[in-house]
Design a protein around this motif. Structure first.
Motif, PDB file in Angstrom:
ATOM      1  N   UNK A   1     -20.698  -2.699 -57.786  1.00 51.25           N
ATOM      2  CA  UNK A   1     -20.046  -1.474 -58.259  1.00 51.25           C
ATOM      3  C   UNK A   1     -18.596  -1.837 -58.567  1.00 51.25           C
ATOM      4  N   UNK A   2     -18.175  -1.627 -59.790  1.00 51.76           N
ATOM      5  CA  UNK A   2     -16.807  -1.976 -60.190  1.00 51.76           C
ATOM      6  C   UNK A   2     -15.867  -0.784 -60.005  1.00 51.76           C
ATOM      7  N   UNK A   3     -14.749  -1.032 -59.366  1.00 51.15           N
ATOM      8  CA  UNK A   3     -13.711  -0.008 -59.272  1.00 51.15           C
ATOM      9  C   UNK A   3     -12.985   0.086 -60.602  1.00 51.15           C
ATOM     10  N   UNK A   4     -13.102   1.233 -61.282  1.00 49.30           N
ATOM     11  CA  UNK A   4     -12.502   1.353 -62.625  1.00 49.30           C
ATOM     12  C   UNK A   4     -11.688   2.638 -62.791  1.00 49.30           C
ATOM     13  N   UNK A   5     -11.296   3.253 -61.696  1.00 51.06           N
ATOM     14  CA  UNK A   5     -10.517   4.484 -61.780  1.00 51.06           C
ATOM     15  C   UNK A   5      -9.081   4.221 -62.187  1.00 51.06           C
ATOM     16  N   UNK A   6      -8.456   5.241 -62.757  1.00 52.46           N
ATOM     17  CA  UNK A   6      -7.045   5.156 -63.147  1.00 52.46           C
ATOM     18  C   UNK A   6      -6.492   6.574 -63.255  1.00 52.46           C
ATOM     19  N   UNK A   7      -5.164   6.700 -63.229  1.00 49.98           N
ATOM     20  CA  UNK A   7      -4.600   8.036 -63.407  1.00 49.98           C
ATOM     21  C   UNK A   7      -4.429   8.384 -64.878  1.00 49.98           C
ATOM     22  N   UNK A   8      -4.721   7.442 -65.752  1.00 47.00           N
ATOM     23  CA  UNK A   8      -4.775   7.687 -67.186  1.00 47.00           C
ATOM     24  C   UNK A   8      -6.244   7.701 -67.597  1.00 47.00           C
ATOM     25  N   UNK A   9      -6.685   8.786 -68.200  1.00 45.88           N
ATOM     26  CA  UNK A   9      -8.098   8.896 -68.594  1.00 45.88           C
ATOM     27  C   UNK A   9      -8.489   7.798 -69.569  1.00 45.88           C
ATOM     28  N   UNK A  10      -7.625   7.501 -70.541  1.00 44.99           N
ATOM     29  CA  UNK A  10      -7.939   6.471 -71.529  1.00 44.99           C
ATOM     30  C   UNK A  10      -8.063   5.100 -70.875  1.00 44.99           C
ATOM     31  N   UNK A  12     -14.986   5.637 -59.582  1.00 47.53           N
ATOM     32  CA  UNK A  12     -13.813   6.197 -60.257  1.00 47.53           C
ATOM     33  C   UNK A  12     -13.054   7.152 -59.341  1.00 47.53           C
ATOM     34  N   UNK A  13     -11.886   6.711 -58.932  1.00 45.20           N
ATOM     35  CA  UNK A  13     -11.049   7.515 -58.055  1.00 45.20           C
ATOM     36  C   UNK A  13     -10.443   8.685 -58.828  1.00 45.20           C
ATOM     37  N   UNK A  14     -10.186   9.771 -58.122  1.00 49.40           N
ATOM     38  CA  UNK A  14      -9.484  10.893 -58.750  1.00 49.40           C
ATOM     39  C   UNK A  14      -8.107  10.418 -59.202  1.00 49.40           C
ATOM     40  N   UNK A  15      -7.630  10.871 -60.366  1.00 48.54           N
ATOM     41  CA  UNK A  15      -6.318  10.429 -60.859  1.00 48.54           C
ATOM     42  C   UNK A  15      -5.212  10.714 -59.841  1.00 48.54           C
ATOM     43  N   UNK A  16      -4.486   9.668 -59.502  1.00 46.97           N
ATOM     44  CA  UNK A  16      -3.446   9.749 -58.484  1.00 46.97           C
ATOM     45  C   UNK A  16      -2.087  10.031 -59.118  1.00 46.97           C
ATOM     46  N   UNK A  17      -1.189  10.522 -58.325  1.00 44.40           N
ATOM     47  CA  UNK A  17       0.219  10.766 -58.660  1.00 44.40           C
ATOM     48  C   UNK A  17       0.438  11.953 -59.586  1.00 44.40           C
ATOM     49  N   UNK A  18      -0.330  12.085 -60.668  1.00 47.00           N
ATOM     50  CA  UNK A  18      -0.029  13.168 -61.617  1.00 47.00           C
ATOM     51  C   UNK A  18      -0.605  14.527 -61.213  1.00 47.00           C
ATOM     52  N   UNK A  19      -1.416  14.573 -60.160  1.00 51.33           N
ATOM     53  CA  UNK A  19      -1.875  15.823 -59.541  1.00 51.33           C
ATOM     54  C   UNK A  19      -2.519  16.810 -60.526  1.00 51.33           C
ATOM     55  N   UNK A  20      -3.643  16.435 -61.136  1.00 54.39           N
ATOM     56  CA  UNK A  20      -4.317  17.340 -62.068  1.00 54.39           C
ATOM     57  C   UNK A  20      -4.922  18.551 -61.366  1.00 54.39           C
ATOM     58  N   UNK A  21      -5.180  19.590 -62.155  1.00 55.79           N
ATOM     59  CA  UNK A  21      -5.886  20.772 -61.645  1.00 55.79           C
ATOM     60  C   UNK A  21      -7.368  20.442 -61.499  1.00 55.79           C
ATOM     61  N   UNK A  22      -8.125  21.360 -60.919  1.00 62.41           N
ATOM     62  CA  UNK A  22      -9.571  21.152 -60.798  1.00 62.41           C
ATOM     63  C   UNK A  22     -10.226  21.041 -62.177  1.00 62.41           C
ATOM     64  N   UNK A  23      -9.767  21.838 -63.120  1.00 62.21           N
ATOM     65  CA  UNK A  23     -10.326  21.754 -64.472  1.00 62.21           C
ATOM     66  C   UNK A  23      -9.954  20.420 -65.127  1.00 62.21           C
ATOM     67  N   UNK A  24      -8.736  19.958 -64.840  1.00 59.57           N
ATOM     68  CA  UNK A  24      -8.309  18.660 -65.352  1.00 59.57           C
ATOM     69  C   UNK A  24      -9.174  17.532 -64.798  1.00 59.57           C
ATOM     70  N   UNK A  25      -9.499  17.616 -63.508  1.00 57.51           N
ATOM     71  CA  UNK A  25     -10.380  16.628 -62.896  1.00 57.51           C
ATOM     72  C   UNK A  25     -11.758  16.651 -63.552  1.00 57.51           C
TER      73      UNK A  25
END
Length: 296
Positions: free
Chosen positions: A79-88, A107-120
């Motif tokens: 399983x490759x860790x491929x999460x980022x706080x930038x969607x692209x 894929x980790x939830x985007x860190x630092x930029x604190x998206x809303x639930x809809x953004x997630x």
């Protein structure tokens, strides 16, 4: 058993072994991969939090994943860790991991930029639509400063290639909510070693574990016993690992687990700034745990 449950049991959040100068030690990585294959670990997570995803560059990140996949040679799922706080960027990493032959991506939830639930929701939905590979969500609010709700996870669980979630909240109310809200074949993995047995007894399917780096065979036994519903036996077996579960988090992960593996002769002490090797005051705790478990 469906493909979604092929990661049942103990999956290791593998460290990235490094020399004292911080360069990746690929020979030790090979030895660790063999160690987990021999121990019966369900899968290896390459370059997740424990693998220092935050301190390796993109090219190196992909090089480590590539090496892990090639050396494992289909002997164990990767399983490759491929999460980022930038969607692209997350899409790019996930696509590259697919190209390299990963079995799934974490894929980790985007860190630092604190998206809303809809953004997630939109973030993970777009990644899933963009890359045709099995994807596992990763909720770890203690590191990311954002907590994905059970409701958002349930919405995402309807997307066919989002096959599960690693929940590292340590909140058992969350697993109860996930069991109730998500499809029966949606993979529920814990990312919290201290509460893992209770998580599994409440309906979880396995875990992605830091402790598994040190005691893979023992932890697999604990997990499978709990998954089978044998609560007393699982708790008894887990009791021997309780101190290790706690002490591997006396400082930020993967600082303590890297020190433990170093003491076991599995790798050098290397770790990358801004992380530094385990403080001298905590070393006796780890060493005592390893002695108690006859690992040193």
């Amino acid at each position: 058993m469906t493909i979604k449950h092929s990661y049942k049991g103990s999956n290791v959040a593998l460290i990235t072994p490094m020399f004292d100068d911080g360069a990746v030690d690929y020979e030790s990585l090979n030895n660790l991969i063999d160690f987990h294959i021999d121990a019966g670990t369900s899968s290896i997570v390459s370059v997740g939090t424990t693998g220092e995803s935050a301190t390796v560059g993109v090219k190196e990140h992909l090089k480590i994943i590539k090496h892990t996949i090639e050396y494992a040679a289909r002997r164990i799922p990767i399983i490759a860790g491929t999460g980022a706080n930038s969607t692209s960027e997350a899409i790019e990493l996930t696509q590259e991991a697919k190209n390299l032959g990963a079995d799934a991506c974490l894929l980790v939830t985007p860190y630092y930029n604190k998206p809303t639930q809809e953004g997630l929701f939109q973030h993970f939905k777009l990644i899933a639509e963009s890359v045709d590979i099995n994807q596992i969500l990763y909720n770890v609010p203690g590191r990311t400063a954002v907590n994905m709700s059970v409701e958002t996870t349930a919405r995402l669980s309807k997307i066919s290639n989002i096959i599960g979630i690693k929940d590292a909240t340590g909140d058992l109310a969350v697993i109860k909510g996930l069991v109730k809200s998500c499809p029966e074949d949606f993979l529920l993995l814990t990312g919290d070693d201290a509460t893992a047995v209770d998580f599994l007894l409440l309906g979880g399917h396995g875990g992605i574990s830091v402790t598994a780096n040190v005691t893979p065979k023992e932890l697999q036994k604990v997990y499978m016993t709990a998954i089978a519903g044998n609560a007393d036996l699982a708790k008894k077996a887990n009791k021997e690992l309780t101190s290790l579960h706690q002490n591997l988090f006396v400082e930020s992960n993967p600082i303590p687990v890297k020190w433990a593996l170093h003491k076991m002769g599995m790798c050098s002490k290397g770790i990358r700034l801004p992380l530094i090797e385990l403080s001298s005051e905590f070393r006796p705790l780890i060493e005592n745990d390893l002695k108690e478990l006859n690992l040193i």
